[in-house]
Design a protein around this motif. Sequence first.
Motif, short mmCIF file in Angstrom:
data_model
loop_
_atom_site.label_atom_id
_atom_site.label_comp_id
_atom_site.label_asym_id
_atom_site.label_seq_id
_atom_site.Cartn_x
_atom_site.Cartn_y
_atom_site.Cartn_z
N PHE A 16 96.88 45.07 -72.35
CA PHE A 16 98.15 45.08 -73.06
C PHE A 16 99.00 43.87 -72.66
CE2 PHE A 16 99.23 46.86 -68.99
CZ PHE A 16 100.50 46.40 -68.73
N ILE A 17 99.95 43.56 -73.53
CA ILE A 17 101.03 42.61 -73.23
C ILE A 17 102.32 43.26 -73.71
CG2 ILE A 17 102.03 40.32 -73.62
CD1 ILE A 17 99.24 39.28 -74.24
N ASP A 18 103.32 43.29 -72.83
CA ASP A 18 104.66 43.76 -73.18
C ASP A 18 105.56 42.55 -73.37
OD1 ASP A 18 104.10 46.49 -72.99
OD2 ASP A 18 104.63 46.58 -70.87
N TYR A 19 106.16 42.44 -74.54
CA TYR A 19 107.08 41.36 -74.86
C TYR A 19 108.51 41.90 -74.87
CZ TYR A 19 102.85 39.15 -76.75
OH TYR A 19 101.59 38.63 -76.90
N ALA A 20 109.45 41.11 -74.41
CA ALA A 20 110.88 41.41 -74.52
C ALA A 20 111.48 40.31 -75.40
CB ALA A 20 111.54 41.43 -73.16
N VAL A 21 112.04 40.72 -76.53
CA VAL A 21 112.57 39.76 -77.52
C VAL A 21 114.08 39.91 -77.58
CG1 VAL A 21 112.40 38.93 -79.89
CG2 VAL A 21 110.43 40.06 -78.84
N ARG A 75 102.11 29.97 -73.66
CA ARG A 75 101.45 29.89 -74.97
C ARG A 75 101.61 31.19 -75.74
NH1 ARG A 75 95.36 29.70 -74.84
NH2 ARG A 75 95.64 31.91 -75.11
N GLU A 76 101.43 32.32 -75.06
CA GLU A 76 101.57 33.61 -75.73
C GLU A 76 103.00 33.85 -76.21
OE1 GLU A 76 99.40 36.02 -76.78
OE2 GLU A 76 98.00 34.39 -76.32
N GLU A 77 103.99 33.42 -75.42
CA GLU A 77 105.38 33.57 -75.82
C GLU A 77 105.67 32.72 -77.06
OE1 GLU A 77 107.26 34.56 -71.41
OE2 GLU A 77 107.35 32.51 -72.17
N ILE A 78 105.14 31.52 -77.12
CA ILE A 78 105.33 30.65 -78.28
C ILE A 78 104.64 31.26 -79.50
CG2 ILE A 78 104.71 28.40 -79.28
CD1 ILE A 78 105.11 27.28 -76.37
N GLU A 79 103.42 31.73 -79.33
CA GLU A 79 102.69 32.31 -80.46
C GLU A 79 103.40 33.55 -81.01
OE1 GLU A 79 98.60 32.94 -79.39
OE2 GLU A 79 98.20 30.78 -79.29
N PHE A 83 104.96 34.08 -84.74
CA PHE A 83 104.57 35.25 -85.52
C PHE A 83 105.79 36.02 -86.00
CE2 PHE A 83 103.86 39.87 -85.43
CZ PHE A 83 103.02 39.98 -86.52
N LEU A 84 106.72 36.32 -85.08
CA LEU A 84 107.90 37.09 -85.44
C LEU A 84 108.81 36.32 -86.39
CD1 LEU A 84 108.80 38.73 -82.01
CD2 LEU A 84 107.73 39.83 -84.00
N SER A 85 108.93 35.02 -86.20
CA SER A 85 109.74 34.19 -87.11
C SER A 85 109.18 34.25 -88.52
CB SER A 85 109.78 32.74 -86.63
OG SER A 85 110.46 32.64 -85.40
N GLY A 86 107.87 34.15 -88.65
CA GLY A 86 107.24 34.25 -89.96
C GLY A 86 107.42 35.63 -90.55
N PHE A 87 107.31 36.65 -89.72
CA PHE A 87 107.48 38.02 -90.17
C PHE A 87 108.90 38.26 -90.68
CE2 PHE A 87 107.41 42.64 -89.79
CZ PHE A 87 106.11 42.95 -90.14
#
Length: 91
Positions: A16-21, A75-79, A83-87
Motif C-alpha cells: 500500500f501507499i498512503d497519500y496526504a493531499v 516520483r510517486e508524489e509527482i505522479e 493523476f489527481l490534477s487530470g482527474f
Amino acid sequence: MIVKIADYGQGDDGNFIDYAVSGLSEVQISYLRDNLSEETLAEGDILKITMYFDDEMYPFQSDAAKIRPDDFIAREEIEMNVFLSGFLEDM
C-alpha cells in the motif's frame, strides 16, 4: 495541491501507499471522495488516499527503491499530483 506520501509498506491487505493531499477546496475533496475508487478519508482540509498494489506494480519493491527511497517517494508524489490534477479537470 500538495501530495505527500504519509506511509507505505506491506499491510494486511497487501502492498500500500498512503497519500496526504492538501491545498484542495472542499468541493474538490468531495469530488475526489465521490469519484475515486481508492480508499479516501477527509480530515479537515487534508484528503487521505490509500492505494493497494500487486507485487509487480508496487513501486517500492525494487533494490533501487530500497537504496534511494527518497527518489522513489518524490516520483510517486509527482505522479499522484499529475493523476489527481487530470482527474480534477473533469470536474
